[in-house]
Design an enzyme around this catalytic site. Structure first.
Site, short mmCIF file in Angstrom:
data_model
loop_
_atom_site.label_atom_id
_atom_site.label_comp_id
_atom_site.label_asym_id
_atom_site.label_seq_id
_atom_site.Cartn_x
_atom_site.Cartn_y
_atom_site.Cartn_z
N HIS A 1 -7.26 8.09 -7.41
CA HIS A 1 -5.85 8.50 -7.33
C HIS A 1 -5.02 7.72 -8.36
O HIS A 1 -4.24 8.30 -9.12
CB HIS A 1 -5.33 8.24 -5.90
CG HIS A 1 -3.86 8.47 -5.71
ND1 HIS A 1 -3.35 9.43 -4.87
CD2 HIS A 1 -2.78 7.83 -6.24
CE1 HIS A 1 -2.03 9.38 -4.91
NE2 HIS A 1 -1.65 8.41 -5.73
N GLU A 2 -5.21 6.39 -8.39
CA GLU A 2 -4.43 5.55 -9.30
C GLU A 2 -4.80 5.79 -10.76
O GLU A 2 -3.94 5.79 -11.64
CB GLU A 2 -4.60 4.06 -8.96
CG GLU A 2 -4.18 3.67 -7.55
CD GLU A 2 -2.77 4.11 -7.17
OE1 GLU A 2 -1.91 4.26 -8.06
OE2 GLU A 2 -2.54 4.33 -5.97
N CYS A 17 1.54 9.37 -1.91
CA CYS A 17 1.83 8.66 -3.15
C CYS A 17 3.25 8.12 -3.10
O CYS A 17 4.17 8.81 -2.66
CB CYS A 17 1.67 9.63 -4.33
SG CYS A 17 2.00 8.89 -5.94
N LEU A 18 3.44 6.90 -3.58
CA LEU A 18 4.78 6.29 -3.58
C LEU A 18 5.73 7.08 -4.48
O LEU A 18 6.94 7.00 -4.31
CB LEU A 18 4.70 4.83 -4.03
CG LEU A 18 3.94 3.91 -3.06
CD1 LEU A 18 3.79 2.52 -3.66
CD2 LEU A 18 4.63 3.84 -1.72
N GLN A 56 4.19 4.13 -12.65
CA GLN A 56 5.09 4.44 -11.53
C GLN A 56 6.35 3.56 -11.54
O GLN A 56 7.32 3.87 -10.87
CB GLN A 56 4.36 4.30 -10.19
CG GLN A 56 3.27 5.35 -10.00
CD GLN A 56 2.56 5.18 -8.67
OE1 GLN A 56 1.61 4.44 -8.56
NE2 GLN A 56 3.06 5.87 -7.64
N GLY A 99 -1.69 1.23 -3.26
CA GLY A 99 -2.05 1.23 -4.66
C GLY A 99 -0.85 1.62 -5.50
O GLY A 99 0.02 2.37 -5.03
N HIS A 104 -3.01 8.59 -12.32
CA HIS A 104 -1.66 8.24 -12.78
C HIS A 104 -1.66 7.80 -14.25
O HIS A 104 -0.72 8.07 -14.99
CB HIS A 104 -1.08 7.09 -11.95
CG HIS A 104 -0.46 7.51 -10.65
ND1 HIS A 104 0.62 8.35 -10.58
CD2 HIS A 104 -0.76 7.17 -9.36
CE1 HIS A 104 0.96 8.53 -9.30
NE2 HIS A 104 0.14 7.82 -8.54
NI NI Z 1 0.20 7.72 -6.46
#
Ligand code: NI
Length: 189
Positions: A157-158, A115-116, A72, A67, A161
């Protein structure tokens, strides 16, 4: 979001020079201040937005992750891409524009998240086990959908963000500081 057991690809473009230059975007990592920004609603789902979503998806696949939110890659718009298919399954890309959670279960589900934007750090976060959400899809059509399991974890989670919240913000201050320290060390290496 990313799952544990995958190796971060910190310099994907250098390793894959054949990919079109437009597609891969740099993923911001903590403690980059842009990650704390609140993203703005998308006014219209047009071709320009679809280019952004395509680039986000390719960036997410390359990372690899399951995701990715637009913030991001430094774009403060309420857009998310996701693919929950396992490696041995056909790709199932999903796009969420202006997502809203309209219902959440009292029952919660603890899940080890990554998380990226926080590479190489994983920790357990507890969130509602099931949610109902509304969003616009890739074509700009309104959708209402129920989410549970991994889908529920990932969309929450997304969506965090989009409000400038990272999964480590759900942890203790000590753990959050440890995570950021670990990322700083990783980026320097
Ligand atoms: Ni994330």
């Amino acid at each position: 979001m990313r799952v544990s057991g995958t190796t971060p690809n910190l310099d994907a473009r250098a390793q894959r020079p054949y990919l079109r230059a437009m597609a891969l975007r740099e993923i911001l990592v903590v403690p980059h201040p842009v990650l704390k920004q609140v993203s703005k609603p998308v006014a219209v789902v047009d071709d320009a937005l679809r280019v952004l979503m395509d680039d986000m998806l390719e960036t997410m696949y390359e990372a690899p992750g399951i995701g990715l939110a637009a913030i991001q890659i430094g774009v403060a718009q309420r857009v998310i891409v996701m693919d929950l298919a396992r490696e041995d399954e056909p790709k199932t890309p999903r796009y969420f524009v202006n997502p809203e959670i309209v219902w959440a279960s009292d029952e919660t589900l603890p899940y080890e998240e990554g998380c990226l934007s926080v590479p190489e750090y994983y920790d357990e976060v507890e969130r509602p086990a099931r949610v109902k959400l509304t969003y616009l899809n890739y074509q700009g059509e309104p959708v209402e959908e129920d989410a549970e399991g991994m889908f529920a974890v990932c969309i929450q989670h997304e969506m965090d963000h989009l409000d400038g919240v990272l999964f480590i913000d759900h942890l203790s201050r000590l753990k959050r500081e440890q995570a950021i320290k670990k990322v700083k060390k990783l980026v320097r290496a």
